[in-house]
Write an enzyme that holds these catalytic residues in place. Structure first.
Site, PDB file in Angstrom:
ATOM      1  N   ASP A   1      -0.403  12.107  52.337  1.00 34.84           N
ATOM      2  CA  ASP A   1      -0.512  13.426  52.974  1.00 34.84           C
ATOM      3  C   ASP A   1      -0.291  13.375  54.475  1.00 34.84           C
ATOM      4  O   ASP A   1       0.325  14.259  55.053  1.00 34.84           O
ATOM      5  CB  ASP A   1      -1.928  13.990  52.766  1.00 34.84           C
ATOM      6  CG  ASP A   1      -2.104  14.565  51.383  1.00 34.84           C
ATOM      7  OD1 ASP A   1      -1.128  15.071  50.829  1.00 34.84           O
ATOM      8  OD2 ASP A   1      -3.234  14.492  50.859  1.00 34.84           O
TER       9      ASP A   1
ATOM     10  N   HIS B   1     -13.982  15.818  55.872  1.00 39.37           N
ATOM     11  CA  HIS B   1     -13.765  15.616  54.439  1.00 39.37           C
ATOM     12  C   HIS B   1     -14.650  14.503  53.909  1.00 39.37           C
ATOM     13  O   HIS B   1     -14.898  13.513  54.596  1.00 39.37           O
ATOM     14  CB  HIS B   1     -12.346  15.110  54.170  1.00 39.37           C
ATOM     15  CG  HIS B   1     -11.287  16.149  54.138  1.00 39.37           C
ATOM     16  ND1 HIS B   1     -11.098  17.004  53.089  1.00 39.37           N
ATOM     17  CD2 HIS B   1     -10.332  16.454  55.040  1.00 39.37           C
ATOM     18  CE1 HIS B   1     -10.075  17.787  53.330  1.00 39.37           C
ATOM     19  NE2 HIS B   1      -9.588  17.484  54.519  1.00 39.37           N
TER      20      HIS B   1
ATOM     21  N   TYR C   1     -11.980   5.833  41.595  1.00 39.23           N
ATOM     22  CA  TYR C   1     -10.958   4.824  41.936  1.00 39.23           C
ATOM     23  C   TYR C   1     -11.180   4.280  43.335  1.00 39.23           C
ATOM     24  O   TYR C   1     -10.694   3.213  43.679  1.00 39.23           O
ATOM     25  CB  TYR C   1      -9.549   5.426  41.784  1.00 39.23           C
ATOM     26  CG  TYR C   1      -8.870   5.905  43.055  1.00 39.23           C
ATOM     27  CD1 TYR C   1      -9.086   7.177  43.572  1.00 39.23           C
ATOM     28  CD2 TYR C   1      -7.998   5.067  43.753  1.00 39.23           C
ATOM     29  CE1 TYR C   1      -8.459   7.605  44.734  1.00 39.23           C
ATOM     30  CE2 TYR C   1      -7.361   5.499  44.913  1.00 39.23           C
ATOM     31  CZ  TYR C   1      -7.602   6.765  45.401  1.00 39.23           C
ATOM     32  OH  TYR C   1      -6.985   7.184  46.565  1.00 39.23           O
ATOM     33  N   ARG C   2     -11.990   4.988  44.127  1.00 35.38           N
ATOM     34  CA  ARG C   2     -12.187   4.643  45.536  1.00 35.38           C
ATOM     35  C   ARG C   2     -13.332   5.525  46.005  1.00 35.38           C
ATOM     36  O   ARG C   2     -13.484   6.647  45.523  1.00 35.38           O
ATOM     37  CB  ARG C   2     -10.892   5.040  46.242  1.00 35.38           C
ATOM     38  CG  ARG C   2     -10.745   4.763  47.699  1.00 35.38           C
ATOM     39  CD  ARG C   2      -9.351   5.235  48.098  1.00 35.38           C
ATOM     40  NE  ARG C   2      -9.070   5.031  49.497  1.00 35.38           N
ATOM     41  CZ  ARG C   2      -7.996   5.518  50.110  1.00 35.38           C
ATOM     42  NH1 ARG C   2      -7.116   6.235  49.448  1.00 35.38           N
ATOM     43  NH2 ARG C   2      -7.795   5.278  51.387  1.00 35.38           N
TER      44      ARG C   2
ATOM     45  N   TYR D   1     -13.382   8.417  53.421  1.00 40.58           N
ATOM     46  CA  TYR D   1     -13.907   7.241  52.713  1.00 40.58           C
ATOM     47  C   TYR D   1     -14.693   6.317  53.651  1.00 40.58           C
ATOM     48  O   TYR D   1     -15.011   5.196  53.277  1.00 40.58           O
ATOM     49  CB  TYR D   1     -12.760   6.454  52.074  1.00 40.58           C
ATOM     50  CG  TYR D   1     -11.997   7.231  51.027  1.00 40.58           C
ATOM     51  CD1 TYR D   1     -12.574   7.534  49.793  1.00 40.58           C
ATOM     52  CD2 TYR D   1     -10.693   7.680  51.274  1.00 40.58           C
ATOM     53  CE1 TYR D   1     -11.881   8.252  48.833  1.00 40.58           C
ATOM     54  CE2 TYR D   1      -9.994   8.396  50.313  1.00 40.58           C
ATOM     55  CZ  TYR D   1     -10.595   8.677  49.095  1.00 40.58           C
ATOM     56  OH  TYR D   1      -9.899   9.386  48.148  1.00 40.58           O
TER      57      TYR D   1
HETATM   58  P1  FAD Z   1      -7.697   1.447  57.412  1.00 39.81           P
HETATM   59  O1  FAD Z   1      -8.767   2.435  57.753  1.00 39.81           O
HETATM   60  O2  FAD Z   1      -7.213   0.578  58.492  1.00 39.81           O
HETATM   61  O3  FAD Z   1      -8.158   0.532  56.206  1.00 39.81           O
HETATM   62  C1  FAD Z   1      -8.587   1.021  54.979  1.00 39.81           C
HETATM   63  C2  FAD Z   1      -9.581   0.022  54.372  1.00 39.81           C
HETATM   64  O4  FAD Z   1      -8.959  -1.242  54.150  1.00 39.81           O
HETATM   65  C3  FAD Z   1     -10.791  -0.272  55.259  1.00 39.81           C
HETATM   66  O5  FAD Z   1     -11.915  -0.412  54.421  1.00 39.81           O
HETATM   67  C4  FAD Z   1     -10.466  -1.587  55.939  1.00 39.81           C
HETATM   68  O6  FAD Z   1     -11.625  -2.328  56.233  1.00 39.81           O
HETATM   69  C5  FAD Z   1      -9.600  -2.291  54.913  1.00 39.81           C
HETATM   70  N1  FAD Z   1      -8.523  -3.016  55.581  1.00 39.81           N
HETATM   71  C6  FAD Z   1      -7.604  -2.471  56.397  1.00 39.81           C
HETATM   72  N2  FAD Z   1      -6.754  -3.384  56.824  1.00 39.81           N
HETATM   73  C7  FAD Z   1      -7.133  -4.559  56.282  1.00 39.81           C
HETATM   74  C8  FAD Z   1      -6.606  -5.868  56.360  1.00 39.81           C
HETATM   75  N3  FAD Z   1      -5.527  -6.100  57.068  1.00 39.81           N
HETATM   76  N4  FAD Z   1      -7.216  -6.833  55.656  1.00 39.81           N
HETATM   77  C9  FAD Z   1      -8.322  -6.567  54.902  1.00 39.81           C
HETATM   78  N5  FAD Z   1      -8.851  -5.321  54.795  1.00 39.81           N
HETATM   79  C10 FAD Z   1      -8.271  -4.332  55.477  1.00 39.81           C
HETATM   80  N6  FAD Z   1      -5.262   8.683  51.245  1.00 39.81           N
HETATM   81  C11 FAD Z   1      -4.282   8.447  50.355  1.00 39.81           C
HETATM   82  O7  FAD Z   1      -4.207   7.355  49.800  1.00 39.81           O
HETATM   83  N7  FAD Z   1      -3.364   9.408  50.041  1.00 39.81           N
HETATM   84  C12 FAD Z   1      -3.385  10.627  50.628  1.00 39.81           C
HETATM   85  O8  FAD Z   1      -2.511  11.453  50.363  1.00 39.81           O
HETATM   86  C13 FAD Z   1      -4.427  10.902  51.565  1.00 39.81           C
HETATM   87  N8  FAD Z   1      -4.537  12.120  52.137  1.00 39.81           N
HETATM   88  C14 FAD Z   1      -5.531  12.363  53.038  1.00 39.81           C
HETATM   89  C15 FAD Z   1      -5.639  13.647  53.592  1.00 39.81           C
HETATM   90  C16 FAD Z   1      -6.649  13.929  54.505  1.00 39.81           C
HETATM   91  C17 FAD Z   1      -6.769  15.311  55.074  1.00 39.81           C
HETATM   92  C18 FAD Z   1      -7.562  12.915  54.878  1.00 39.81           C
HETATM   93  C19 FAD Z   1      -8.660  13.193  55.860  1.00 39.81           C
HETATM   94  C20 FAD Z   1      -7.477  11.646  54.317  1.00 39.81           C
HETATM   95  C21 FAD Z   1      -6.470  11.352  53.391  1.00 39.81           C
HETATM   96  N9  FAD Z   1      -6.351  10.097  52.790  1.00 39.81           N
HETATM   97  C22 FAD Z   1      -5.362   9.868  51.863  1.00 39.81           C
HETATM   98  C23 FAD Z   1      -7.333   9.036  53.080  1.00 39.81           C
HETATM   99  C24 FAD Z   1      -6.959   8.128  54.285  1.00 39.81           C
HETATM  100  O9  FAD Z   1      -6.778   8.910  55.441  1.00 39.81           O
HETATM  101  C25 FAD Z   1      -5.701   7.290  54.043  1.00 39.81           C
HETATM  102  O10 FAD Z   1      -5.802   6.561  52.851  1.00 39.81           O
HETATM  103  C26 FAD Z   1      -5.405   6.291  55.179  1.00 39.81           C
HETATM  104  O11 FAD Z   1      -4.119   5.750  55.003  1.00 39.81           O
HETATM  105  C27 FAD Z   1      -6.426   5.138  55.225  1.00 39.81           C
HETATM  106  O12 FAD Z   1      -6.592   4.703  56.530  1.00 39.81           O
HETATM  107  P2  FAD Z   1      -5.739   3.522  57.192  1.00 39.81           P
HETATM  108  O13 FAD Z   1      -4.416   3.505  56.548  1.00 39.81           O
HETATM  109  O14 FAD Z   1      -5.813   3.692  58.666  1.00 39.81           O
HETATM  110  O15 FAD Z   1      -6.486   2.205  56.726  1.00 39.81           O
END
Ligand code: FAD
Length: 509
Positions: free
Chosen positions: A133, A371, A452-453, A71
């Site tokens: 995941d 991805h 949704y995203r 994303y």
């Molecule tokens: P971040 O990258 O830190 O933040 C996500 C977003 O929120 C960014 O846009 C950031 O700017 C904003 N943000 C973060 N923190 C704050 C804050 N404190 N205040 C305001 N804005 C903020 N996703 C799922 O939901 N479910 C799954 O099962 C899943 N499986 C995955 C499997 C694979 C193989 C891959 C590659 C990805 C997957 N993802 C999944 C997507 C993603 O990896 C996850 O959602 C992951 O948890 C998001 O990254 P993060 O938690 O580090 O959030």
């Protein structure tokens, strides 16, 4: 502050997540790149950074961990933004209220660290977390992007409870009962008094969240996981029709999933194990052969039942009966029926809140795999699921990609997450993936289906598809943006919301 090294722009993967750019770049790697990274140590530091950004009108981009892979990763939308990497120093579990099964966390708390923390204080068996995941993401970051997991608490945002937020002008607010001095209910009652603001801080650019409450799942006394395999591609319709009442009546209590057999197979196989057609798409006969060898089906269903053994056995028997009535040749498997490397064993861990890294096996599908997710919402019925799967498959195969879809099933709607696996070193393939996903967004919108995203590069396009009443929702979002962030410093462009000074100046994609 530190300036990221230019040569590193192409680097990174899930384990070595970069902070300056998206390691799964879909545009030119140096398109969405930060100019510097800043590591605040507490809420006051965040507020100072925000005030500094206002003074100099510098765009800033907060990350909790930055693993938003598929994303946009850790990339900012506007090139040259300063990344606020909250996770590095603000990474504590601030409180665990064992009696009420709730915790208070900072942005850098990952699923895996929350899990380990609960183990370390001796409550890991009583209080479970919901892991997606992969457990390396931030509990807060994922909830703020409205991500999903697998237990009954799989809708992560729905289980947050109370926020602390730094506004785009640097004030600090607490939501719900946290807005009352001395209240002991910040993590117990989400609403407080008056308007409920929390939702506007998700997928938005209205504030930086510095603390968040999260509900924990009390150990329900047992879990029974199972897989059901449906032999025919067309069984999807009937399968979802069987599942819907099981969800609405809460007979199945988690966020189960139906995924394409080929997507399931990509955990065990690489694309080279299949015969491909001239477009590079797996031939149906070849897929069928491998699915038979693996003992799966055209679609597979994974679910978890919670409670003592005799309760889950009664539910399991009832569920089997429901499927047999409509898809008589469904095959059911429990853990004792499958080999050690079977995903069902990992699924048993997910649904018990235990982190696993198994999903990374999929990255072996092609060389330099990355991805890109196309994630429309589907009604929880066979008709919508069927038409979306057909639409995705047709369009993706036209561009030489395999449709690799999973439906994450909520009570009344499903997240239909389709993975584009592309070779991030192949510029032509990246272009094809981007063109194809743009076509899919348009296809979906033409039948009233919305995402949704979505990836950073696609947020302008997707936001425009939410167009009821002449795009009234974006007009409202822009009003809020201009009121809360007059200098337009916080995450310009996130979710297609641009501050007034950026609108119509060529930033939109
Ligand atoms: P971040 O990258 O830190 O933040 C996500 C977003 O929120 C960014 O846009 C950031 O700017 C904003 N943000 C973060 N923190 C704050 C804050 N404190 N205040 C305001 N804005 C903020 N996703 C799922 O939901 N479910 C799954 O099962 C899943 N499986 C995955 C499997 C694979 C193989 C891959 C590659 C990805 C997957 N993802 C999944 C997507 C993603 O990896 C996850 O959602 C992951 O948890 C998001 O990254 P993060 O938690 O580090 O959030």
């Amino acid at each position: 502050m530190s300036v990221p090294h230019a040569a590193a722009i192409y680097s990174g993967d899930y384990h070595a997540v970069p902070l300056s750019h998206d390691s799964y770049h879909i545009l030119d790697p140096d398109d969405f790149v930060a100019s510097a990274v800043c590591w605040p140590g507490n809420t006051e530091d965040v507020s100072k950074a925000v005030k500094w950004a206002n003074k100099w009108k510098v765009p800033i981009w907060p990350l909790s961990i930055g693993r938003n892979l598929g994303y946009g990763g850790s990339a900012p939308r506007v090139r040259g933004s300063v990344v606020l990497d909250l996770g590095r120093r603000m990474n504590k579990v601030l409180d665990v209220d064992v009696e009420n099964a709730v915790c208070l966390i900072e942005p850098g708390v990952q699923y895996v660290t929350l899990y380990e923390h609960l183990q370390s204080i001796g409550v890991g068996n009583d209080l479970w977390i919901d892991v997606p995941d992969l457990p390396g993401g931030s509990v807060m970051g994922n909830a703020l992007d409205r991500g999903v997991g697998y237990t009954p608490y799989g809708d992560h945002w729905a289980h947050h409870i109370g926020l602390e937020v730094v506004t785009p002008t640097g004030e600090v607010i607490r939501t719900g009962m946290g807005s009352m001095e001395g209240s002991e209910c910040w993590q117990l009652f989400r609403y407080g008094f008056g308007p409920h603001q929390d939702g506007i801080f998700t997928q938005s650019n209205y504030g930086i969240v510095t603390k968040m409450g999260m509900e924990l799942l009390p150990n329900p006394g047992g879990v029974r996981v199972f897989m059901a395999a449906f032999p025919q591609y067309d069984d999807l319709h009937e399968a979802i029709e069987v599942i819907r009442p099981l969800m609405i009546r809460k007979i199945i209590g988690n966020v189960p999933m139906v995924r394409l057999g080929l997507q399931d197979a990509s955990l065990y196989k690489t694309r080279d194990d299949f015969e491909l057609d001239e477009r590079g798409v797996v031939k149906p006969d070849s897929a069928q052969k491998v699915l038979e060898e693996l003992g799966t089906g055209a679609w597979v269903f994974y679910a978890a039942l919670y409670g003592p053994d005799d309760v889950t056995l009664a539910k399991y028997n009832y569920i089997q009966e429901q499927f047999y009535k409509r898809i008589p040749n469904t095959k059911f498997y429990q853990r004792e029926d499958v080999p050690e490397n079977h995903y069902l064993h990992n699924y048993a861990r997910f649904t018990t809140g235990i982190p696993t890294w198994r999903e990374l096996d999929r990255m072996k599908w092609i060389p330099n795999a990355a991805h890109l997710f196309f994630a429309p919402l589907s009604a929880n019925n066979g008709k919508d699921a069927g038409r979306q799967a057909a639409m995705g498959r047709k369009r993706m195969e036209e561009y030489g990609f395999n449709y690799l879809g999973t439906f994450f099933i909520g009570t009344r709607a499903m997240h239909h997450v389709i993975s584009f696996m592309y070779n991030r070193k192949d510029i032509a393939e990246k272009k094809k993936a981007l063109t194809c996903i743009r076509a899919l967004i348009a296809d979906a919108a033409s039948i009233g289906v919305g995402e949704y995203r979505t990836h950073l590069a696609l947020q302008d396009q997707v936001s425009k598809t939410y167009n009821w009443n002449d795009g009234a929702i974006m007009k409202f979002n822009e009003k809020l943006k201009d009121a809360l962030d007059p200098n337009g410093i916080l995450q310009p462009g996130r979710s297609g919301i641009w501050p007034k000074d950026y609108r119509g100046k060529g930033f939109e994609l």
